[in-house]
Design an enzyme around this catalytic site. Structure first.
Site, short mmCIF file in Angstrom:
data_model
loop_
_atom_site.label_atom_id
_atom_site.label_comp_id
_atom_site.label_asym_id
_atom_site.label_seq_id
_atom_site.Cartn_x
_atom_site.Cartn_y
_atom_site.Cartn_z
N HIS A 47 0.83 -1.21 0.00
CA HIS A 47 0.00 0.00 0.00
C HIS A 47 0.86 1.26 0.00
O HIS A 47 1.58 1.52 0.96
CB HIS A 47 -0.89 -0.03 1.24
CG HIS A 47 -1.87 1.08 1.34
ND1 HIS A 47 -2.06 1.78 2.50
CD2 HIS A 47 -2.73 1.59 0.44
CE1 HIS A 47 -3.00 2.68 2.32
NE2 HIS A 47 -3.44 2.59 1.07
N HIS A 89 -0.93 10.82 -1.97
CA HIS A 89 -2.27 10.40 -1.55
C HIS A 89 -3.20 11.58 -1.29
O HIS A 89 -4.27 11.69 -1.88
CB HIS A 89 -2.21 9.53 -0.29
CG HIS A 89 -3.56 9.14 0.20
ND1 HIS A 89 -4.27 9.91 1.10
CD2 HIS A 89 -4.36 8.08 -0.11
CE1 HIS A 89 -5.44 9.34 1.33
NE2 HIS A 89 -5.52 8.23 0.61
#
Length: 296
Positions: A47, A89
Site C-alpha cells: 500500500h 495520496h
C-alpha cells in the site's frame, strides 16, 4: 485509501532503521494479481509502497517493497497546476511534506495549486523518519521507471478524478510513453482503480484491454452494473465478509473472467487470516511481510 496505523512484528518494525538493504532476504515471487487460484495465498499488495517501513508513495517505499520481495505496489496519482502527474495520496501537501515551511503563504496547499517544480522542492521523507530526509514526491514517470527497474507491478489509483478533469487520458499518455501499455504490461503488470466510477468507466472506454478496479463496496444488487466496466471490486476490509466476497466472485467482468476482490488496508496478522478465510484474492497492506507471513 487512507490508513497508516498498524501492528507489525518487532523484527519487521526495525528493518528500515538503516535502510532497505537490511530488509529480510528475498522470498518467492508473488502470484500474478489476476491469476485466480483459491488454493493459493492472497496476492499481497504494498500500500503506497511498503509504507509501514518508508514514507508512503516515495521511491524509498517502492524499494522497501522490492526488498521484501513484494511484486505489486499500489500508488495514488494526482496532477499539478502545470499538468504533471505526481504520486501523492492527500489532495493537499501538508501531511507528508514540509510545504508549510517552504511555502508558508500558500494555504491550503492543494496539490493542484502547485507546479511540478514547486512540488519537487519539498521534503517528503522527514515526517516519517530522519533517515528519509530529502525524499521527494515522485512524478508518475519516475515512479513507473523505478517499478520497471525493480520488475514490479502497479495497482494505480486515480485520486479524486473529479478534481482533475481529463486525468484519465493524462495517465494513459504517461503510461504509454513509458512503455506500460504494451501487451506484457497490460496483461500481467498493471491495474487501474479509483473510488470514482466515472473515471474507471473512462479508462475502460479508452483502453478496454486494461484491467480496472472499483474501490468501494457496492450493494450486492448493484454489482452487475459495476461488472460491465470493472474487473475488480476492491473494498475496505471493515465492510466485507465471506458472503459479500462470494457474491462479487460469482460475477464475470468485462474480460469474461470472474471478478476479483482485493481488500484494504489490512495491517495485522489476525485480520489477514480472517481476510483469507473470506476468500479474497488480494490484500493491500502497509506491512506486506506481516500479511504474507500470516497467509501462507
Amino acid at each position: 485509501m487512507f490508513v497508516r496505523t498498524a501492528t507489525a512484528s518487532t523484527a519487521a518494525a526495525a528493518v528500515l532503521g538503516a535502510g532497505a538493504l537490511l530488509l529480510p532476504a528475498a522470498q518467492p515471487q508473488e502470484t500474478a494479481a489476476r491469476t485466480p487460484d483459491r488454493q493459493t495465498s492472497p496476492v499481497v499488495v504494498a500500500h503506497r509502497g511498503a509504507s509501514g517501513y518508508a514514507p508512503e508513495n516515495t521511491l524509498a517505499a517502492v524499494d522497501a517493497a522490492k526488498a521484501l520481495s513484494v511484486d505489486w505496489v499500489e500508488n495514488d496519482v494526482q496532477r499539478t497546476k502545470d499538468g504533471v502527474l505526481v504520486v501523492l495520496h492527500d489532495t493537499d501537501l501538508k501531511r507528508t511534506t514540509d510545504v508549510e515551511e517552504v511555502f508558508p503563504d500558500r494555504a491550503p496547499w492543494a496539490v493542484k495549486d502547485f507546479t511540478a517544480a514547486e512540488v519537487a522542492k519539498l521534503d517528503a521523507g522527514s515526517w516519517f523518519g530522519k533517515q528519509f530526509a530529502g525524499a521527494r514526491v515522485p512524478t508518475l514517470t519516475q515512479f513507473v521507471n523505478r517499478l520497471e527497474r525493480n520488475r514490479q507491478k502497479l495497482l494505480l489509483e486515480i485520486k479524486s478524478p473529479t478534481t482533475y478533469p481529463g486525468i484519465e487520458r493524462d495517465i494513459l499518455r504517461v503510461l504509454r510513453k513509458e512503455g506500460w501499455l504494451d501487451r506484457a504490461h497490460v496483461r500481467d503488470r498493471l491495474v487501474i482503480q479509483s473510488f470514482g466510477a466515472a473515471g474507471i468507466k473512462e479508462v475502460h472506454a479508452l483502453r478496454p484491454d486494461i484491467i480496472t478496479g472499483f474501490l468501494g463496496t457496492p450493494a450486492v444488487a448493484d454489482l452487475p452494473s459495476y461488472a460491465a466496466f470493472a474487473d475488480q471490486i476492491n473494498p475496505s476490509y471493515a465492510t466485507i465478509d465471506a458472503e459479500y466476497v462470494a457474491a462479487v466472485q460469482r460475477l464475470k467482468g468485462p474480460h469474461g473472467k470472474r471478478l476479483r476482490v482485493n481488500t484494504w488496508t489490512v495491517n495485522d496478522a489476525a485480520k489477514a487470516v480472517k481476510a483469507r478465510a473470506y476468500g479474497v484474492d488480494g490484500i493491500i497492506t502497509n506491512y506486506p511481510d506481516v500479511v504474507r507471513d500470516a497467509t501462507r
